[in-house]
Motif scaffolding. Sequence first.
Motif, PDB file in Angstrom:
ATOM      1  N   MET A  33       9.231  73.966  76.334  1.00  0.00           N
ATOM      2  CA  MET A  33       7.826  73.879  75.966  1.00  0.00           C
ATOM      3  C   MET A  33       6.985  74.252  77.188  1.00  0.00           C
ATOM      4  SD  MET A  33       5.649  70.604  74.487  1.00  0.00           S
ATOM      5  CE  MET A  33       6.557  70.585  72.956  1.00  0.00           C
ATOM      6  N   ASP A  34       5.945  74.977  76.928  1.00  0.00           N
ATOM      7  CA  ASP A  34       5.002  75.348  77.977  1.00  0.00           C
ATOM      8  C   ASP A  34       4.481  74.090  78.675  1.00  0.00           C
ATOM      9  OD1 ASP A  34       2.957  77.497  79.050  1.00  0.00           O
ATOM     10  OD2 ASP A  34       1.743  75.787  78.366  1.00  0.00           O
ATOM     11  N   GLU A  35       4.405  74.120  79.997  1.00  0.00           N
ATOM     12  CA  GLU A  35       4.011  72.940  80.775  1.00  0.00           C
ATOM     13  C   GLU A  35       2.605  72.442  80.418  1.00  0.00           C
ATOM     14  OE1 GLU A  35       4.530  69.761  83.263  1.00  0.00           O
ATOM     15  OE2 GLU A  35       6.036  71.206  82.626  1.00  0.00           O
ATOM     16  N   ARG A  36       1.675  73.357  80.251  1.00  0.00           N
ATOM     17  CA  ARG A  36       0.292  72.961  79.913  1.00  0.00           C
ATOM     18  C   ARG A  36       0.249  72.292  78.539  1.00  0.00           C
ATOM     19  NH1 ARG A  36      -4.351  70.936  80.925  1.00  0.00           N
ATOM     20  NH2 ARG A  36      -6.123  71.879  79.925  1.00  0.00           N
ATOM     21  N   VAL A  37       0.960  72.873  77.575  1.00  0.00           N
ATOM     22  CA  VAL A  37       1.012  72.287  76.230  1.00  0.00           C
ATOM     23  C   VAL A  37       1.634  70.901  76.302  1.00  0.00           C
ATOM     24  CG1 VAL A  37       1.993  72.532  73.910  1.00  0.00           C
ATOM     25  CG2 VAL A  37       1.044  74.543  75.087  1.00  0.00           C
ATOM     26  N   TYR A  38       2.726  70.783  77.038  1.00  0.00           N
ATOM     27  CA  TYR A  38       3.381  69.485  77.200  1.00  0.00           C
ATOM     28  C   TYR A  38       2.418  68.450  77.786  1.00  0.00           C
ATOM     29  CZ  TYR A  38       5.844  65.779  79.588  1.00  0.00           C
ATOM     30  OH  TYR A  38       6.209  64.541  80.056  1.00  0.00           O
ATOM     31  N   GLU A  39       1.731  68.813  78.855  1.00  0.00           N
ATOM     32  CA  GLU A  39       0.808  67.872  79.506  1.00  0.00           C
ATOM     33  C   GLU A  39      -0.288  67.418  78.551  1.00  0.00           C
ATOM     34  OE1 GLU A  39      -0.668  69.614  83.115  1.00  0.00           O
ATOM     35  OE2 GLU A  39       1.330  69.718  84.008  1.00  0.00           O
ATOM     36  N   LEU A  40      -0.838  68.345  77.793  1.00  0.00           N
ATOM     37  CA  LEU A  40      -1.901  67.994  76.846  1.00  0.00           C
ATOM     38  C   LEU A  40      -1.368  67.094  75.734  1.00  0.00           C
ATOM     39  CD1 LEU A  40      -3.769  71.410  76.620  1.00  0.00           C
ATOM     40  CD2 LEU A  40      -4.635  69.296  77.660  1.00  0.00           C
ATOM     41  N   LEU A  41      -0.185  67.404  75.219  1.00  0.00           N
ATOM     42  CA  LEU A  41       0.411  66.566  74.176  1.00  0.00           C
ATOM     43  C   LEU A  41       0.702  65.165  74.710  1.00  0.00           C
ATOM     44  CD1 LEU A  41       2.869  69.137  72.603  1.00  0.00           C
ATOM     45  CD2 LEU A  41       0.913  68.093  71.438  1.00  0.00           C
ATOM     46  N   ASN A  42       1.268  65.084  75.903  1.00  0.00           N
ATOM     47  CA  ASN A  42       1.564  63.785  76.492  1.00  0.00           C
ATOM     48  C   ASN A  42       0.277  63.001  76.764  1.00  0.00           C
ATOM     49  OD1 ASN A  42       4.015  62.207  77.691  1.00  0.00           O
ATOM     50  ND2 ASN A  42       2.339  61.964  79.157  1.00  0.00           N
ATOM     51  N   ASP A  43      -0.743  63.676  77.267  1.00  0.00           N
ATOM     52  CA  ASP A  43      -2.034  63.012  77.499  1.00  0.00           C
ATOM     53  C   ASP A  43      -2.646  62.507  76.201  1.00  0.00           C
ATOM     54  OD1 ASP A  43      -1.889  63.411  80.237  1.00  0.00           O
ATOM     55  OD2 ASP A  43      -3.287  65.102  80.244  1.00  0.00           O
ATOM     56  N   GLN A  44      -2.391  63.225  75.118  1.00  0.00           N
ATOM     57  CA  GLN A  44      -2.977  62.829  73.835  1.00  0.00           C
ATOM     58  C   GLN A  44      -2.437  61.481  73.375  1.00  0.00           C
ATOM     59  OE1 GLN A  44      -5.540  64.483  72.708  1.00  0.00           O
ATOM     60  NE2 GLN A  44      -5.857  63.088  71.000  1.00  0.00           N
ATOM     61  N   ILE A  45      -1.211  61.157  73.755  1.00  0.00           N
ATOM     62  CA  ILE A  45      -0.677  59.826  73.435  1.00  0.00           C
ATOM     63  C   ILE A  45      -1.607  58.766  74.015  1.00  0.00           C
ATOM     64  CG2 ILE A  45       1.225  58.206  73.848  1.00  0.00           C
ATOM     65  CD1 ILE A  45       3.090  60.714  73.911  1.00  0.00           C
TER      66      ILE A  45
END
Length: 171
Positions: free
Chosen positions: A1-13
């Motif tokens: 998974m793209d790092e930026r996408v991962y960070e945003l998804l994780n932050d959304q939690i």
Amino acid sequence: MDERVYELLNDQINKELYSAYLYMSFADYYEDEGLKGFANWYMIQTAEERDHALIFRKYLLDNGCSVKLKAIDQPDKTFSTYLEPLEAALEHEKYVTSLINDIYAAAHDARDYRTMKFLDWFIEEQMEEEANAEDMITKMKLFGTDAKALYDLDKEYQARVYSVPTPLAGE
């Protein structure tokens, strides 16, 4: 998974768990004011936001990504009218919509079609959340100053029941 996408998804939690805290504070306000129906509405919102966090968590885990939980900020809003939490809820839902849009844009840029498809449910959910918030504001402005009408509105919100979000229903 793209790092930026991962960070945003994780932050959304974290953002979803904050939303749960925020809505619980709204429920507490209405409970203190004797409006148990409004409190019920926001306790159900609290459960929904918690569930949204769990959906994001599950998506990351299902895609082989670790979840990094962060501290949840304390809500800092205070209210002096019944309308103020409703307006704050609409403002917050618009903010959450912008967060979902940001994740979608990052997924699009990364050509991460799986994440884009995953987010489709949240895009629909946010349309519903904003519509509900706007409807509650409209009803409060129309009926909130009449005690009997406010009582009836509170009873309407007392009847709301929790239902498991579709992405978690199969769990």
